[in-house]
Design a protein around this motif. Sequence first.
Motif, PDB file in Angstrom:
ATOM      1  N   LEU A 116       0.728  -1.304   0.159  1.00 23.49           N
ATOM      2  CA  LEU A 116       0.015   0.028  -0.149  1.00 23.49           C
ATOM      3  C   LEU A 116       0.962   1.332  -0.021  1.00 23.49           C
ATOM      4  CD1 LEU A 116      -2.705  -0.952   2.501  1.00 23.49           C
ATOM      5  CD2 LEU A 116      -2.786  -1.279   0.012  1.00 23.49           C
ATOM      6  N   PRO A 117       0.242   2.533  -0.504  1.00 22.97           N
ATOM      7  CA  PRO A 117       1.149   3.695  -0.288  1.00 22.97           C
ATOM      8  C   PRO A 117       1.709   3.928   1.096  1.00 22.97           C
ATOM      9  CG  PRO A 117      -0.951   4.038  -1.599  1.00 22.97           C
ATOM     10  CD  PRO A 117      -0.982   2.478  -0.801  1.00 22.97           C
ATOM     11  N   ARG A 118       2.968   4.387   1.233  1.00 21.82           N
ATOM     12  CA  ARG A 118       3.587   4.430   2.522  1.00 21.82           C
ATOM     13  C   ARG A 118       2.730   5.740   3.036  1.00 21.82           C
ATOM     14  NH1 ARG A 118       9.851   4.163   1.768  1.00 21.82           N
ATOM     15  NH2 ARG A 118      10.141   2.231   3.017  1.00 21.82           N
ATOM     16  N   LYS A 119       2.448   5.574   4.358  1.00 18.74           N
ATOM     17  CA  LYS A 119       1.900   6.660   5.194  1.00 18.74           C
ATOM     18  C   LYS A 119       2.624   6.518   6.681  1.00 18.74           C
ATOM     19  CE  LYS A 119      -1.304   7.851   2.216  1.00 18.74           C
ATOM     20  NZ  LYS A 119      -1.277   9.158   1.317  1.00 18.74           N
ATOM     21  N   ALA A 120       2.137   7.562   7.488  1.00 17.80           N
ATOM     22  CA  ALA A 120       2.783   7.533   8.610  1.00 17.80           C
ATOM     23  C   ALA A 120       1.927   6.461   9.656  1.00 17.80           C
ATOM     24  CB  ALA A 120       2.155   8.688   9.334  1.00 17.80           C
ATOM     25  N   SER A 121       2.876   6.004  10.653  1.00 18.75           N
ATOM     26  CA  SER A 121       2.298   4.856  11.380  1.00 18.75           C
ATOM     27  C   SER A 121       0.746   5.099  11.937  1.00 18.75           C
ATOM     28  CB  SER A 121       3.216   4.866  12.650  1.00 18.75           C
ATOM     29  OG  SER A 121       3.176   3.639  13.224  1.00 18.75           O
ATOM     30  N   GLY A 122       0.214   4.375  11.997  1.00 17.51           N
ATOM     31  CA  GLY A 122      -0.924   4.395  12.617  1.00 17.51           C
ATOM     32  C   GLY A 122      -2.188   4.704  11.408  1.00 17.51           C
ATOM     33  N   TYR A 123      -1.746   5.130  10.368  1.00 16.43           N
ATOM     34  CA  TYR A 123      -2.593   5.633   9.214  1.00 16.43           C
ATOM     35  C   TYR A 123      -3.857   4.585   8.848  1.00 16.43           C
ATOM     36  CZ  TYR A 123      -4.259   7.469   4.938  1.00 16.43           C
ATOM     37  OH  TYR A 123      -4.988   8.210   3.751  1.00 16.43           O
ATOM     38  N   TYR A 124      -3.341   3.413   8.525  1.00 16.06           N
ATOM     39  CA  TYR A 124      -4.267   2.113   8.287  1.00 16.06           C
ATOM     40  C   TYR A 124      -4.733   1.515   9.519  1.00 16.06           C
ATOM     41  CZ  TYR A 124      -2.004   3.021   3.452  1.00 16.06           C
ATOM     42  OH  TYR A 124      -1.845   3.621   2.491  1.00 16.06           O
ATOM     43  N   LYS A 125      -5.821   0.947   9.381  1.00 10.39           N
ATOM     44  CA  LYS A 125      -6.384  -0.077  10.264  1.00 10.39           C
ATOM     45  C   LYS A 125      -7.030  -1.032   9.422  1.00 10.39           C
ATOM     46  CE  LYS A 125      -6.317   2.820  13.732  1.00 10.39           C
ATOM     47  NZ  LYS A 125      -5.179   2.923  14.609  1.00 10.39           N
ATOM     48  N   GLU A 126      -7.017  -2.581  10.103  1.00 10.33           N
ATOM     49  CA  GLU A 126      -7.264  -3.653   9.376  1.00 10.33           C
ATOM     50  C   GLU A 126      -8.562  -4.361  10.074  1.00 10.33           C
ATOM     51  OE1 GLU A 126      -5.018  -7.518  10.478  1.00 10.33           O
ATOM     52  OE2 GLU A 126      -3.522  -6.075  10.556  1.00 10.33           O
ATOM     53  N   TYR A 127      -9.276  -5.034   9.355  1.00  7.65           N
ATOM     54  CA  TYR A 127     -10.737  -5.648   9.431  1.00  7.65           C
ATOM     55  C   TYR A 127     -10.721  -7.105   8.935  1.00  7.65           C
ATOM     56  CZ  TYR A 127     -11.477  -0.649  10.652  1.00  7.65           C
ATOM     57  OH  TYR A 127     -11.356   0.308  11.308  1.00  7.65           O
ATOM     58  N   THR A 128     -10.824  -8.030   9.695  1.00  4.87           N
ATOM     59  CA  THR A 128     -11.096  -9.233   9.128  1.00  4.87           C
ATOM     60  C   THR A 128     -12.222  -9.806   8.233  1.00  4.87           C
ATOM     61  OG1 THR A 128      -9.869  -9.980  11.223  1.00  4.87           O
ATOM     62  CG2 THR A 128     -11.059 -11.820   9.768  1.00  4.87           C
ATOM     63  N   VAL A 129     -12.194 -10.266   7.180  1.00  2.00           N
ATOM     64  CA  VAL A 129     -13.175 -10.617   6.269  1.00  2.00           C
ATOM     65  C   VAL A 129     -13.343 -12.210   6.549  1.00  2.00           C
ATOM     66  CG1 VAL A 129     -14.213 -10.962   4.076  1.00  2.00           C
ATOM     67  CG2 VAL A 129     -12.813  -8.960   4.672  1.00  2.00           C
ATOM     68  N   PRO A 130     -14.416 -12.562   7.214  1.00  7.54           N
ATOM     69  CA  PRO A 130     -14.319 -14.141   7.764  1.00  7.54           C
ATOM     70  C   PRO A 130     -14.381 -14.958   6.447  1.00  7.54           C
ATOM     71  CG  PRO A 130     -15.894 -12.812   8.918  1.00  7.54           C
ATOM     72  CD  PRO A 130     -15.571 -11.949   8.048  1.00  7.54           C
ATOM     73  N   THR A 131     -13.749 -16.000   6.460  1.00  9.44           N
ATOM     74  CA  THR A 131     -13.818 -17.082   5.456  1.00  9.44           C
ATOM     75  C   THR A 131     -14.664 -18.452   5.957  1.00  9.44           C
ATOM     76  OG1 THR A 131     -11.435 -16.352   4.819  1.00  9.44           O
ATOM     77  CG2 THR A 131     -12.192 -18.391   3.954  1.00  9.44           C
ATOM     78  N   PRO A 132     -15.635 -18.567   5.310  1.00 12.53           N
ATOM     79  CA  PRO A 132     -16.294 -19.845   5.642  1.00 12.53           C
ATOM     80  C   PRO A 132     -15.538 -21.079   5.704  1.00 12.53           C
ATOM     81  CG  PRO A 132     -17.599 -18.450   3.991  1.00 12.53           C
ATOM     82  CD  PRO A 132     -16.053 -17.959   4.237  1.00 12.53           C
ATOM     83  N   GLY A 133     -15.713 -21.769   6.830  1.00 14.92           N
ATOM     84  CA  GLY A 133     -15.091 -22.925   6.696  1.00 14.92           C
ATOM     85  C   GLY A 133     -13.503 -23.223   7.524  1.00 14.92           C
ATOM     86  N   GLU A 134     -13.121 -21.671   7.852  1.00 18.43           N
ATOM     87  CA  GLU A 134     -12.000 -21.482   8.486  1.00 18.43           C
ATOM     88  C   GLU A 134     -12.204 -21.582   9.953  1.00 18.43           C
ATOM     89  OE1 GLU A 134      -8.511 -20.752   7.669  1.00 18.43           O
ATOM     90  OE2 GLU A 134      -9.219 -21.111   5.564  1.00 18.43           O
ATOM     91  N   SER A 135     -11.247 -22.217  10.687  1.00 13.32           N
ATOM     92  CA  SER A 135     -11.344 -22.110  12.159  1.00 13.32           C
ATOM     93  C   SER A 135     -10.958 -21.020  12.748  1.00 13.32           C
ATOM     94  CB  SER A 135     -10.662 -23.437  12.746  1.00 13.32           C
ATOM     95  OG  SER A 135      -9.415 -23.473  12.395  1.00 13.32           O
ATOM     96  N   ASP A 136     -10.265 -20.239  12.092  1.00  3.86           N
ATOM     97  CA  ASP A 136      -9.500 -18.847  12.740  1.00  3.86           C
ATOM     98  C   ASP A 136     -10.089 -17.745  11.964  1.00  3.86           C
ATOM     99  OD1 ASP A 136      -7.837 -19.236  10.161  1.00  3.86           O
ATOM    100  OD2 ASP A 136      -6.203 -19.465  11.404  1.00  3.86           O
ATOM    101  N   ARG A 137      -9.163 -16.620  11.776  1.00  3.50           N
ATOM    102  CA  ARG A 137      -9.381 -15.358  11.103  1.00  3.50           C
ATOM    103  C   ARG A 137      -9.412 -15.666   9.487  1.00  3.50           C
ATOM    104  NH1 ARG A 137      -6.076 -11.011  13.350  1.00  3.50           N
ATOM    105  NH2 ARG A 137      -7.371  -9.533  12.140  1.00  3.50           N
TER     106      ARG A 137
END
Length: 167
Positions: A116-137
């Motif tokens: 991704l484009p370089r930005k200052a620390s803390g600029y980006y936040k991440e979110y999980t898109v669940p995967t059907p059938g996965e036991s974890d994230r």
Amino acid sequence: MRRRWTIGTLLLGLAVAALAVFNLFIAPGGTPPSGLQPSAVQQSGGPQGTATSAPAAAQSSSADKVTGVPNVSGLPTIRESQLPAEGRRILALIRQGGPYPYTRDGVTFGNFERVLPRKASGYYKEYTVPTPGESDRGARRIVAGQAGEKYYTPDHYESFKFIAEGK
């Protein structure tokens, strides 16, 4: 004791400086010095590193209709309607501010891969898109920038696509 600089010491210093310049400006995800334009051939970001022939200017000129955020990343675009159903649900949660299904959702994304484009620390936040059938994230994520831009990765940060919301 006085230190003598030898040719070898000077060459080593030049090599270290050249490596630093490479890492900052030339390595994948680096920012080119002002005045240099990215190549017209952009990487798809997939594990095979296949290239597309679409110019970066064409990819970055369209603004997404929901947030009006242009794709300035040069990354390929994916329409919101093309995301998996779980991805569309997470986008809706991001827009409304949660609640999110995982405690790690909303944490800072470090962009260590420099895709991704370089930005200052803390600029980006991440979110999980669940995967059907996965036991974890699972491997799928949406990463959101402070300016409203959002990116989808189906393969745990190996590749990203800019999300054109509302399409």
